[in-house]
Design an enzyme around this catalytic site. Structure first.
Site, short mmCIF file in Angstrom:
data_model
loop_
_atom_site.label_atom_id
_atom_site.label_comp_id
_atom_site.label_asym_id
_atom_site.label_seq_id
_atom_site.Cartn_x
_atom_site.Cartn_y
_atom_site.Cartn_z
N CYS A 74 -33.48 5.54 7.90
CA CYS A 74 -32.29 5.75 8.73
C CYS A 74 -31.00 5.82 7.93
CB CYS A 74 -32.18 4.63 9.75
SG CYS A 74 -33.71 4.36 10.67
N HIS A 86 -23.93 1.23 12.74
CA HIS A 86 -25.33 1.68 12.80
C HIS A 86 -25.83 1.47 14.23
CE1 HIS A 86 -29.08 3.01 11.19
NE2 HIS A 86 -29.70 1.89 11.52
N GLU A 112 -25.54 -6.73 12.20
CA GLU A 112 -24.43 -5.88 11.78
C GLU A 112 -23.09 -6.51 12.15
OE1 GLU A 112 -23.05 -1.19 11.89
OE2 GLU A 112 -24.63 -1.86 13.26
N LYS A 144 -24.81 6.23 18.96
CA LYS A 144 -26.24 6.37 19.28
C LYS A 144 -26.48 6.20 20.78
CE LYS A 144 -28.34 4.92 14.87
NZ LYS A 144 -27.13 4.70 14.05
N HIS A 164 -30.83 7.91 18.27
CA HIS A 164 -30.98 7.60 16.84
C HIS A 164 -31.68 8.77 16.17
CE1 HIS A 164 -31.53 5.70 13.13
NE2 HIS A 164 -31.85 4.48 13.51
N PHE A 206 -34.69 0.73 7.59
CA PHE A 206 -35.92 0.01 7.27
C PHE A 206 -36.15 0.10 5.76
CE2 PHE A 206 -38.30 0.48 11.59
CZ PHE A 206 -37.56 -0.59 12.08
#
Length: 403
Positions: free
Chosen positions: A162, A294, A305, A326, A331, A390
């Site tokens: 991502c 994010h 975050e 998003k 996403h 990830f």
């Protein structure tokens, strides 16, 4: 070190086929998430996504091209076409040699892969098309952009889940800043909305069945999207000499690794990347007006975050505006940072902060100034765009209003 500016931007994503339409959708808080229209959707537990609707590949590419272009490559080429046209650049001679492409993607030609697994394993075919490998390889989009516009400089693909787009744009920024390149075409593209792509993500149990609500107490997961955004990063002196329109300045970039867990995010890793980008931009946290988060809508990402932002910004944490687009476009995995950078450009150029839509109830663990449901007007001089992947890989880009 040279100054780096953005002189062109292009996109195709669930909110629109170009930048102007996307800006309008972000201002209006429009939602691009809806029922999936893909093969075997009835076999999926998750049946929503942010798809690009009414897309006809034959309108944009001929049959010979489509033999070579997976959906993610098509999106990248369309976005690049817009960005390069806006920049007004033509690549020949020395400029072509000093211009390249760095794009991010996670899955690459996943649609091609999915279709051909079906052909071989489900339908029992023993042969596939000879161009399957060139279609599905992760560098296909970057290579075709290079070929299409005669870009003969550094060209490659970044695949860091991502964070792919932000890592790609960060590398492009450093190449221009260091003098390695005069111009870099950069951004990202993803097209994972096929049966195999959704089924794989279902296994992680991080997907929502009803929508994406980042920072909201009732959030229950992420929603996948698809699309691309591409930019022209150019040496400022080069852009100035030719009288180019400058959208904004790329001010800083930083990246870090959590080095702790393959899927669980780390506050410390995210904070190091955020602080690093602020430092690289030679600014301070009180000058940051907006953060495009994010903000995936998962319980773990959002609270981690927010904690990282609070750590870095300290007493200024409640003064910075934050949102996750998003909630509107889903996403986009490897392409997400590229599309989200548009919200930062809109904040700088138009003074409009794109909202986090679907926000229902404040979460005490996300106690920041979340721009909820409705766009907000604000004077912004510096923005950050966060991407946390990830694998514990973090990449943050800082943009500055050009003056």
């Amino acid at each position: 070190m040279r100054r780096v500016v953005i002189t062109g931007a292009g996109t195709i994503n669930p909110l629109g086929p170009d930048v102007a339409t996307t800006f309008a959708a972000m201002r209006e808080g429009r939602c691009g998430i809806g029922p999936l229209d893909i093969r075997d959707v009835d076999r999926l537990t998750i049946q929503i996504g942010a798809q690009i609707k009414d897309y006809d590949q034959a309108t944009h590419f001929n049959r010979q091209q489509l033999v070579l272009y997976d959906r993610f490559t098509q999106f990248a080429l369309l976005a690049a076409r817009q960005a390069i046209a806006q920049s007004g650049l033509e690549f020949s001679g020395a400029l072509a040699d000093q211009s390249g492409v760095v794009l991010g993607t996670s899955g690459g030609g996943l649609t091609t892969q999915d279709e051909n697994y079906r052909a071989v394993y489900e339908e029992g075919k023993n042969r596939v098309h000879p161009f399957i490998v060139p279609r599905l390889m992760n560098n296909a989009a970057a290579s075709h952009v290079s070929i299409e516009w005669n870009l003969r400089g550094p060209t490659f693909t970044v695949a860091t889940a991502c964070a792919s787009s932000n890592h790609a744009m960060g590398q492009a920024f450093n190449m221009v800043r260091s003098g390695m390149s005069q111009v870099m075409i950069t951004g990202g593209s993803e097209a994972m909305l096929c049966f195999g792509g959704i089924k794989a993500w279902e296994g992680l149990r991080v997907m929502s069945k009803d929508g994406c609500r980042p920072f909201c107490a009732t959030r229950n997961g992420m929603v996948q999207g698809e699309g691309a955004a591409v930019y022209v990063f150019e040496d400022y002196e080069h852009a100035k000499a030719r009288g180019a329109q400058i959208l904004c300045e790329v001010a800083g970039f930083a990246m870090s690794s959590d080095a702790s867990d393959i899927v669980t995010p780390s506050k410390q890793g995210a904070a190091r990347a955020i602080a690093g980008a602020v430092k690289d931009a030679k600014t301070s946290v009180d000058q940051i007006g907006y953060i495009n988060a994010h903000g995936t809508g998962t319980a773990a990402n959002d609270k981690t975050e927010c904690a990282a932002v609070a750590d870095v910004f300290g007493r200024h944490a409640d003064k910075v505006l934050i949102s996750s687009t998003k909630s509107m476009h889903g996403h986009l995995i490897g392409g997400t940072g590229a599309v989200e950078l548009l919200a930062c450009i809109m904040a700088l150029r138009e003074g409009v902060i794109a909202p986090t839509i679907g926000y229902q109830e404040a979460d005490p663990q996300c106690a920041l100034d979340v721009v909820a449901n409705t766009a907000r007007e604000a004077k912004v001089d510096v923005t950050l765009s966060n991407a946390f992947a990830f694998g514990g890989l973090n990449a943050v880009i800082a943009l500055r209003k050009f003056s």
